[in-house]
Design a protein around this motif. Structure first.
Motif, PDB file in Angstrom:
ATOM      1  N   ILE A 140     -17.404  20.601  27.479  1.00 24.97           N
ATOM      2  CA  ILE A 140     -18.253  19.429  27.716  1.00 24.97           C
ATOM      3  C   ILE A 140     -18.968  18.991  26.438  1.00 24.97           C
ATOM      4  O   ILE A 140     -19.185  17.796  26.215  1.00 24.97           O
ATOM      5  N   GLN A 163     -13.811  18.531  35.943  1.00 24.32           N
ATOM      6  CA  GLN A 163     -14.196  17.773  34.751  1.00 24.32           C
ATOM      7  C   GLN A 163     -13.300  16.555  34.510  1.00 24.32           C
ATOM      8  O   GLN A 163     -13.590  15.741  33.632  1.00 24.32           O
ATOM      9  N   ASN A 200     -15.077  13.291  34.581  1.00 27.09           N
ATOM     10  CA  ASN A 200     -16.232  13.181  33.686  1.00 27.09           C
ATOM     11  C   ASN A 200     -15.853  12.284  32.506  1.00 27.09           C
ATOM     12  O   ASN A 200     -15.132  12.694  31.605  1.00 27.09           O
ATOM     13  N   LYS A 201     -16.352  11.053  32.514  1.00 22.63           N
ATOM     14  CA  LYS A 201     -15.976  10.070  31.496  1.00 22.63           C
ATOM     15  C   LYS A 201     -16.888  10.091  30.271  1.00 22.63           C
ATOM     16  O   LYS A 201     -16.781   9.211  29.405  1.00 22.63           O
TER      17      LYS A 201
END
Length: 264
Positions: free
Chosen positions: A32, A64, A67-68
């Motif tokens: 991340i 994930q 998740n942009k």
């Protein structure tokens, strides 16, 4: 397009060994926050080596996929993501590793991890992927990890191409962008000339020093992709930009010829 681990900026044996000791939870968090090509590579390598059989890790990565969040990636020498070259966020250096997933996004990095660990492809996460696109890819990964049958994604084929990894239309657009004036490219060329050939400027006569300029590769690729047997030097950066602006919607791959033609 040649590439090797030695081209990754900042990669050391100490960093490599430390990454191998990271737990699944640490790798998930690291994916991340990774903000350099070096760190992305370390996460990828450690995951492949140590977590490929960890079903819980794979499941967590699917979370994930939607998740942009975008990270500005540093140290991208020899990394090729065509859309990010077009946007100016990566400098094309003439050769390197082509990655179809957008490693600037958490979703793209998660998808790359899953693809490399499982050897499966359910589609790429690009800079233009919508929420719906990501959800579709995510659902396919969830089904696969749950041992349900899932049809794999089939990338476009460019039969007869000498450089299939650089044969998509997005690659052509990026190559044309890459040959336009760019101070960073000029600095890279000058550094190469000074380091390897002890020259302050590009010699007028043709020779190996020409390959210090990424443009030498870019023009060669464009020539091959559009059917020129050798580079036509009358086709400069402005010519190629005008050609793209006028014809990109009419370009069609000819499987027999192995290059693009302008459809009439």
């Amino acid at each position: 397009m040649s590439w090797g681990q030695q081209t990754i900026e900042g990669l050391t044996e100490e960093k490599f060994n430390a990454a191998q000791k990271l737990s699944a939870e640490q790798l998930l968090s690291k994916n991340i926050t990774d903000a350099s090509w070096c760190e992305i590579f370390l996460t990828l390598n450690s995951s492949i080596n140590n977590q490929s059989k960890n079903s819980e890790y794979l499941k967590a990565l699917t979370g994930q996929i939607t998740n942009k969040a975008i990270t500005s990636i540093e140290g991208t020498s020899k990394l090729i993501i065509w859309e990010r070259i077009t946007s100016g966020e990566i400098l094309f250096e003439g050769k390197g590793l082509v990655v179809e997933n957008d490693l600037f996004s958490v979703a793209g990095r998660a998808n790359q991890l899953l693809q490399n660990m499982t050897k499966k492809n359910f589609g790429y996460v690009t800079s233009s992927s919508t929420d719906d696109d990501l959800k579709i890819i995510q659902n396919k990964w969830v089904k696969f990890i749950s041992n349900q049958p899932v049809d794999e994604y089939r990338p476009a084929e460019f039969k007869g191409s000498a450089i299939p990894e650089a044969s998509s239309l997005k690659a052509i657009e990026a190559l044309i962008i890459s040959i336009q004036n760019n101070p960073k490219k000029d600095a890279l060329t000058k550094k190469c000339l000074q380091k390897i050939y002890k020259l302050d400027e590009m010699p007028k006569e043709k020779g190996p020093a020409l390959y210090c300029s990424p443009d030498t590769h870019s023009y060669a690729y464009l020539s091959m992709l559009l059917g020129d047997k050798k580079r036509d030097e009358t086709k400069d950066a402005l010519w190629w930009k005008k050609f793209w602006d006028e014809n990109h919607g009419k370009l069609a791959w000819d499987n027999e010829k192995g290059f693009y033609i302008v459809a009439k």
